[in-house]
Every structure is written in structure tokens, then in C-alpha cells.
Enzyme design. Structure first.
Site, PDB file in Angstrom:
ATOM      1  N   ASP A  32      40.963  50.550  40.221  1.00 37.77           N
ATOM      2  CA  ASP A  32      40.937  49.900  41.527  1.00 37.77           C
ATOM      3  C   ASP A  32      42.342  49.838  42.114  1.00 37.77           C
ATOM      4  O   ASP A  32      43.203  49.125  41.601  1.00 37.77           O
ATOM      5  CB  ASP A  32      40.367  48.477  41.385  1.00 37.77           C
ATOM      6  CG  ASP A  32      38.860  48.501  41.184  1.00 37.77           C
ATOM      7  OD1 ASP A  32      38.158  49.124  42.000  1.00 37.77           O
ATOM      8  OD2 ASP A  32      38.383  47.908  40.193  1.00 37.77           O
ATOM      9  N   MET A  40      41.392  51.458  47.790  1.00 39.87           N
ATOM     10  CA  MET A  40      41.204  50.421  48.813  1.00 39.87           C
ATOM     11  C   MET A  40      42.536  50.289  49.540  1.00 39.87           C
ATOM     12  O   MET A  40      43.229  49.256  49.445  1.00 39.87           O
ATOM     13  CB  MET A  40      40.766  49.107  48.146  1.00 39.87           C
ATOM     14  CG  MET A  40      39.338  49.155  47.627  1.00 39.87           C
ATOM     15  SD  MET A  40      38.979  47.874  46.397  1.00 39.87           S
ATOM     16  CE  MET A  40      39.510  48.731  44.908  1.00 39.87           C
ATOM     17  N   HIS A  57      37.259  53.348  35.732  1.00 36.63           N
ATOM     18  CA  HIS A  57      37.337  52.984  37.153  1.00 36.63           C
ATOM     19  C   HIS A  57      38.684  52.317  37.422  1.00 36.63           C
ATOM     20  O   HIS A  57      39.017  51.296  36.812  1.00 36.63           O
ATOM     21  CB  HIS A  57      36.182  52.032  37.478  1.00 36.63           C
ATOM     22  CG  HIS A  57      36.024  51.728  38.931  1.00 36.63           C
ATOM     23  ND1 HIS A  57      35.367  52.552  39.808  1.00 36.63           N
ATOM     24  CD2 HIS A  57      36.440  50.668  39.660  1.00 36.63           C
ATOM     25  CE1 HIS A  57      35.376  52.014  41.022  1.00 36.63           C
ATOM     26  NE2 HIS A  57      36.020  50.866  40.962  1.00 36.63           N
ATOM     27  N   SER A  94      35.899  48.957  34.942  1.00 37.11           N
ATOM     28  CA  SER A  94      37.054  48.748  35.812  1.00 37.11           C
ATOM     29  C   SER A  94      38.180  48.102  35.011  1.00 37.11           C
ATOM     30  O   SER A  94      38.021  47.008  34.459  1.00 37.11           O
ATOM     31  CB  SER A  94      36.673  47.829  36.971  1.00 37.11           C
ATOM     32  OG  SER A  94      37.864  47.387  37.601  1.00 37.11           O
ATOM     33  N   MET A 108      44.628  48.805  45.205  1.00 39.69           N
ATOM     34  CA  MET A 108      44.602  47.892  46.361  1.00 39.69           C
ATOM     35  C   MET A 108      45.995  47.764  46.953  1.00 39.69           C
ATOM     36  O   MET A 108      46.983  47.730  46.212  1.00 39.69           O
ATOM     37  CB  MET A 108      44.120  46.507  45.909  1.00 39.69           C
ATOM     38  CG  MET A 108      42.768  46.545  45.207  1.00 39.69           C
ATOM     39  SD  MET A 108      42.196  44.885  44.836  1.00 39.69           S
ATOM     40  CE  MET A 108      40.722  45.240  43.877  1.00 39.69           C
ATOM     41  N   MET A 127      29.492  49.149  47.475  1.00 40.68           N
ATOM     42  CA  MET A 127      30.127  47.877  47.100  1.00 40.68           C
ATOM     43  C   MET A 127      29.086  46.754  47.133  1.00 40.68           C
ATOM     44  O   MET A 127      28.417  46.548  48.150  1.00 40.68           O
ATOM     45  CB  MET A 127      31.266  47.522  48.062  1.00 40.68           C
ATOM     46  CG  MET A 127      32.470  48.447  48.013  1.00 40.68           C
ATOM     47  SD  MET A 127      33.126  48.733  46.369  1.00 40.68           S
ATOM     48  CE  MET A 127      33.600  47.066  45.885  1.00 40.68           C
ATOM     49  N   HIS A 145      39.271  54.391  42.820  1.00 39.81           N
ATOM     50  CA  HIS A 145      38.707  53.715  43.995  1.00 39.81           C
ATOM     51  C   HIS A 145      39.851  53.234  44.872  1.00 39.81           C
ATOM     52  O   HIS A 145      40.518  52.242  44.558  1.00 39.81           O
ATOM     53  CB  HIS A 145      37.832  52.549  43.492  1.00 39.81           C
ATOM     54  CG  HIS A 145      37.237  51.723  44.577  1.00 39.81           C
ATOM     55  ND1 HIS A 145      36.632  50.507  44.332  1.00 39.81           N
ATOM     56  CD2 HIS A 145      37.126  51.927  45.919  1.00 39.81           C
ATOM     57  CE1 HIS A 145      36.191  50.013  45.478  1.00 39.81           C
ATOM     58  NE2 HIS A 145      36.480  50.845  46.445  1.00 39.81           N
ATOM     59  N   ASP A 159      29.386  48.902  42.562  1.00 39.17           N
ATOM     60  CA  ASP A 159      30.635  48.257  42.149  1.00 39.17           C
ATOM     61  C   ASP A 159      30.698  46.815  42.657  1.00 39.17           C
ATOM     62  O   ASP A 159      30.703  46.575  43.869  1.00 39.17           O
ATOM     63  CB  ASP A 159      31.794  49.070  42.750  1.00 39.17           C
ATOM     64  CG  ASP A 159      33.169  48.576  42.327  1.00 39.17           C
ATOM     65  OD1 ASP A 159      33.253  47.684  41.463  1.00 39.17           O
ATOM     66  OD2 ASP A 159      34.162  49.112  42.862  1.00 39.17           O
TER      67      ASP A 159
HETATM   68  C1  DX5 Z   1      36.451  44.994  43.674  1.00 38.19           C
HETATM   69  C2  DX5 Z   1      36.603  46.184  42.749  1.00 38.19           C
HETATM   70  C3  DX5 Z   1      35.654  46.211  41.594  1.00 38.19           C
HETATM   71  C4  DX5 Z   1      35.698  45.009  40.705  1.00 38.19           C
HETATM   72  C5  DX5 Z   1      34.675  45.089  39.620  1.00 38.19           C
HETATM   73  O1  DX5 Z   1      37.248  45.176  44.781  1.00 38.19           O
HETATM   74  O2  DX5 Z   1      36.387  47.382  43.484  1.00 38.19           O
HETATM   75  O3  DX5 Z   1      35.810  47.417  40.863  1.00 38.19           O
HETATM   76  O4  DX5 Z   1      36.942  44.826  40.143  1.00 38.19           O
HETATM   77  O5  DX5 Z   1      34.851  43.975  38.818  1.00 38.19           O
HETATM   78  P1  DX5 Z   1      33.694  42.928  38.500  1.00 38.19           P
HETATM   79  O6  DX5 Z   1      32.745  43.663  37.579  1.00 38.19           O
HETATM   80  O7  DX5 Z   1      34.435  41.839  37.853  1.00 38.19           O
HETATM   81  O8  DX5 Z   1      33.037  42.548  39.784  1.00 38.19           O
HETATM   82 ZN    ZN Z   2      36.179  49.369  42.430  1.00 40.39          ZN
END
Ligand code: DX5
Ligand code: ZN
Length: 219
Positions: free
Chosen positions: A36, A69, A34, A9, A38, A138, A67, A176
């Protein structure tokens, strides 16, 4: 055991150096990247969107494991596809019609993933499992990197793996959140074949990315 893929990520990467960070991940043997995304609404944090994915696209051939969110998610799918996403994963709570969002992603020739929050049960997506490519389990409440792994999700991974074997389905099981060198073994033996990791890959062993990827994969 099946072949394990590692999806680092970039949430834990140096955002001022993203293209270099991705190159380092590629050289270190990452299988995908990956990303993320948000929105400060579906989750209480804000990150990046399609323009950043688009500009990173030219720096690597690795698949982008995106991913989402964000809510509502459906109207943004096309933007993420056009930006160069390869796998597009959404949360079932973020769309009015799960089936339509799956079909839209497929119509754009992208792989479809559905993500299950720690409190979301497999039953919500069971009838779609033959249509999708991946389930993202998750193991933290989404929103932030660096949180602690929730061991209770191991049961959910096992449940998904059982359905997968029983119905002879081929979806990937990706996990994840809070993955480290200890819990990675448990996650793999429960049936996961893709591990996401931000903190462990970028920060452990003084940031030795290759060592960390190898250890997560084979450990
Ligand atoms: C959380 C994310 C993850 C996260 C993973 O909302 O979807 O991808 O950043 O990071 P670590 O490995 O630090 O938990
Ligand atoms: Zn993620």
C-alpha cells in the site's frame, strides 16, 4: 468456485522487520504481497515508496501487488516498475488520462490494475476492462488498515463479475479493506478471486499467519 488467491497487505506488518515478515508470508502460502503506497495527498496517510519496494525485491519471488494511492500517479509509474512491482494498480481519479496510464504500465511489461473507491462506479472503467488485468474493489475508504468492511460493495463485485462472464473477460477481481473470516465468504461468492488482508492475517489467532491465510482462502 474459482481458485482464490490471498494478497496480504504489509501495512499491518512490523515495518522494522519487513523482509522477515515477507518471508513468513511466503512460507505461510501467500500468493502475492500487497504493498500500500500512500502519499498524504490522495489519501490522508503516508507509507512507503519505490526504494523500499526495491530493497524488498531481493527477499522474495512472490509477485508484488502494488496499490498506488498517490496523485498524480502517471509520472511515478516508471519508478514503481523499475523498483520491482509486478502488478501496478492505480485509482482512475489520480490520472488525467486513464488510457495513457494503462498503456504506460503495459509498455513496462507489468500487469495493470485499476482500483475503485467505495463511491466510484464501475461505469467509469467499463470500457477499459478488456485491456486490464485486475480490478481492485475497495471495501473501505482507502488510507488506513483496520477499518470496517462496507457490505454495500458486494453489489459492485457482483456487477463486475457479471460483466466479466458476459463479455468472457479474464481480469481478476480483488477486494481490499476490512476482510475477515465472516465477510470473506460473501466476497468470494460475489465473484472475487483475490482477497487482500492486513489486520486479519497479521493479528487474528495471535498472529498465526498460516492459519489466517488458509482460513481466508478456504473458509
Ligand atoms: C487501505 C489499504 C488496504 C488495507 C487492508 O487503504 O488499501 O490494503 O491496509 O488492511 P485491512 O485488512 O486491515 O483492512
Ligand atoms: Zn490496498
Amino acid at each position: 468456485m474459482q481458485k482464490i488467491k490471498i494478497s496480504p497487505s504489509i501495512l499491518s506488518a512490523d515495518f522494522s522487520q519487513l523482509s522477515n515478515e515477507i518471508k513468513k508470508l511466503e512460507e505461510a502460502g501467500a500468493d502475492m504481497i500487497h504493498v500500500d503506497v500512500m502519499d498524504g495527498h490522495f489519501v490522508p496517510n503516508l507509507t512507503i515508496g519505490p526504494p523500499v519496494i526495491k530493497s524488498l525485491r531481493q527477499h522474495t519471488n512472490l509477485p508484488f501487488d502494488v496499490h498506488l494511492m498517490i496523485s498524480p500517479v502517471h509520472k511515478y509509474i516508471k519508478n514503481f516498475a523499475e523498483a520491482g512491482s509486478d502488478i501496478i494498480t492505480f485509482h482512475p481519479e489520480a490520472t488525467e488520462n486513464i488510457n495513457e496510464t494503462i498503456n504506460l504500465i503495459k509498455s513496462l511489461n507489468k500487469k495493470v490494475g485499476i482500483s475503485l473507491n467505495p463511491n466510484t462506479s464501475v461505469s467509469i472503467i467499463e470500457k477499459f476492462l478488456d485491456k486490464i488485468n485486475l480490478v481492485l474493489v475497495m471495501s473501505v475508504h482507502p488510507g488506513f488498515g483496520g477499518q470496517e468492511f462496507m457490505p454495500e460493495v458486494l453489489k459492485k463485485i457482483e456487477e463486475l463479475n457479471e460483466i466479466k462472464n458476459k463479455k468472457k473477460l479474464s481480469f481478476d477481481i480483488e477486494v481490499d479493506g476490512g476482510i475477515n473470516f465472516e465477510n470473506s465468504k460473501k466476497v468470494k461468492s460475489a465473484g472475487a478471486n483475490i482477497l487482500v488482508s492486513g489486520t486479519t492475517i497479521f493479528k487474528d489467532n495471535n498472529g498465526n499467519i498460516k492459519k489466517n491465510i488458509d482460513a481466508l482462502r478456504t473458509g
